[in-house]
Design a protein around this motif. Structure first.
Motif, short mmCIF file in Angstrom:
data_model
loop_
_atom_site.label_atom_id
_atom_site.label_comp_id
_atom_site.label_asym_id
_atom_site.label_seq_id
_atom_site.Cartn_x
_atom_site.Cartn_y
_atom_site.Cartn_z
N TYR A 1 -6.69 8.88 3.16
CA TYR A 1 -6.64 7.88 2.09
C TYR A 1 -6.40 8.56 0.75
CZ TYR A 1 -8.83 4.39 5.19
OH TYR A 1 -9.11 3.51 6.21
N LYS B 1 -7.19 -0.83 2.88
CA LYS B 1 -7.11 -0.80 1.42
C LYS B 1 -8.36 -1.46 0.86
CE LYS B 1 -4.19 -2.18 -2.53
NZ LYS B 1 -2.95 -2.89 -2.94
N LEU C 1 -2.98 6.25 3.68
CA LEU C 1 -1.66 6.88 3.60
C LEU C 1 -1.07 7.17 4.97
CD1 LEU C 1 -2.32 9.49 0.75
CD2 LEU C 1 -1.38 7.18 0.55
N LYS C 2 -1.88 7.74 5.87
CA LYS C 2 -1.38 8.10 7.20
C LYS C 2 -2.54 8.40 8.12
CE LYS C 2 -0.90 13.06 6.20
NZ LYS C 2 0.03 14.22 6.20
N ASN D 1 0.90 -8.79 4.92
CA ASN D 1 1.52 -7.58 5.48
C ASN D 1 1.19 -6.40 4.58
OD1 ASN D 1 3.91 -5.50 5.58
ND2 ASN D 1 4.04 -6.65 7.50
N TYR D 2 0.75 -5.33 5.19
CA TYR D 2 0.48 -4.09 4.45
C TYR D 2 1.05 -2.92 5.22
CZ TYR D 2 -1.99 -0.23 2.16
OH TYR D 2 -2.29 0.93 1.50
N ASN D 3 2.13 -2.35 4.71
CA ASN D 3 2.79 -1.21 5.35
C ASN D 3 3.07 -1.46 6.83
OD1 ASN D 3 2.71 0.14 2.92
ND2 ASN D 3 0.92 1.37 3.45
N GLY D 4 3.57 -2.68 7.12
CA GLY D 4 3.95 -3.01 8.48
C GLY D 4 2.81 -3.50 9.35
N GLU E 1 -6.59 3.68 -0.58
CA GLU E 1 -5.35 3.27 0.07
C GLU E 1 -5.05 4.20 1.24
OE1 GLU E 1 -2.35 1.81 -3.25
OE2 GLU E 1 -3.46 3.59 -3.94
#
Length: 271
Positions: A31, A181, A194-195, A137-140, A192
């Motif tokens: 995050y 998020k 990130l990955k 929708n949030y990053n797909g 947030e």
């Protein structure tokens, strides 16, 4: 005298990050945390307003820590313990002075202040959420919004069931999904995702955490306020270590010894 000071600072720093050396595989969710700068003396610190945080999942447990805290152990192992090295380490670690562990049905927040580590233990389902039925929708990923209050702040979070975990950053643990998020209503704090990736960690719970001083939220607030106006020299002298500033060589060490701890103008929780 110089050796005494170096030893004392090293001991202090190592105590904060002392760890077991076993290696474990974790699922890591990375995050970005945005948060207010600290007040250092009469100046605002420009460090730490954006940092990377790790939510590591191990079996049925999780921890949420700053990347700087996680990596500082490796720095300590490799660095040559000279004055400049110690000073750089103290500065470079992290401005996030807490970590949260979700284990055995308890939330344990570990907070460093001065020369000590403290532990505030809580239940993980302390936030009453109002969940929206709308899907966004949030990053797909399909996410839902929820709003709740925690220790003086109103939080809006977005969670998804596309990640099959009931987890999230910080203390956002009791929603029917995974929190990707979160932000508070004043705009001071924002998490947030990130990955995510598999990672190998060389420790899980630092050994010194078992010796952390257990306090409640009210006690922690008093401790935090009392330490804010002290510097490292004062705190060491309170423990019987007398330091002769006139005999110290090295501006970086002098700066670290005389700089006040400072306080958060806008802490993540108001007690």
């Amino acid at each position: 005298m110089k050796k005494l000071i170096i030893s004392t600072i090293c001991t202090f720093t190592i105590t904060l990050v002392a760890v077991a050396q076993e290696k474990i595989d974790v699922m890591r969710y990375e995050y970005q945390l945005t948060f207010p700068a600290w007040t250092i003396g009469n100046e605002k610190s420009v460090m730490g307003t954006v940092e990377i945080m790790y939510l590591d999942i191990y079996n049925n447990e999780s921890r949420f820590i700053s990347a700087g805290s996680d990596q500082s152990k490796e720095v300590l192992i490799k660095m040559d313990r000279n004055i400049d090295g110690v000073s750089d380490l103290v500065k470079a670690q992290t401005e996030v002075r807490w970590s949260v562990y979700n284990t055995q049905g308890k939330l344990n927040t570990y907070l460093s202040a001065g020369l000590d580590m403290y532990n505030v233990e809580e239940v993980p389902n302390q936030i009453n959420w109002k969940i929206s039925t709308d899907v966004e929708n949030y990053n797909g990923m399909k996410v839902q919004k929820a709003v709740g209050e925690l220790s003086g702040r109103t939080w809006t979070v977005w969670f998804t069931q596309d990640i099959p975990l009931i987890e999230g950053p910080y203390k956002f643990k009791n929603l029917p999904g995974f929190v990707v998020k979160a932000e508070d209503s004043t705009g001071d704090y924002k998490f947030e995702l990130l990955k995510s990736e598999k990672a190998v960690s060389t420790y899980w719970l630092p050994k010194n955490y078992s010796d952390a001083i257990k306090v409640n939220k009210t006690q922690w607030n008093k401790i935090r306020n009392s330490i804010a106006n002290k510097n490292l020299t004062q705190m060491l002298e309170e423990r019987g270590t007398k330091i002769n500033i006139s005999q110290i060589q090295g501006p970086k060490v002098l700066e670290e010894l005389s700089r006040k701890v400072g306080k958060e103008d806008k802490p993540i929780e108001f007690y």
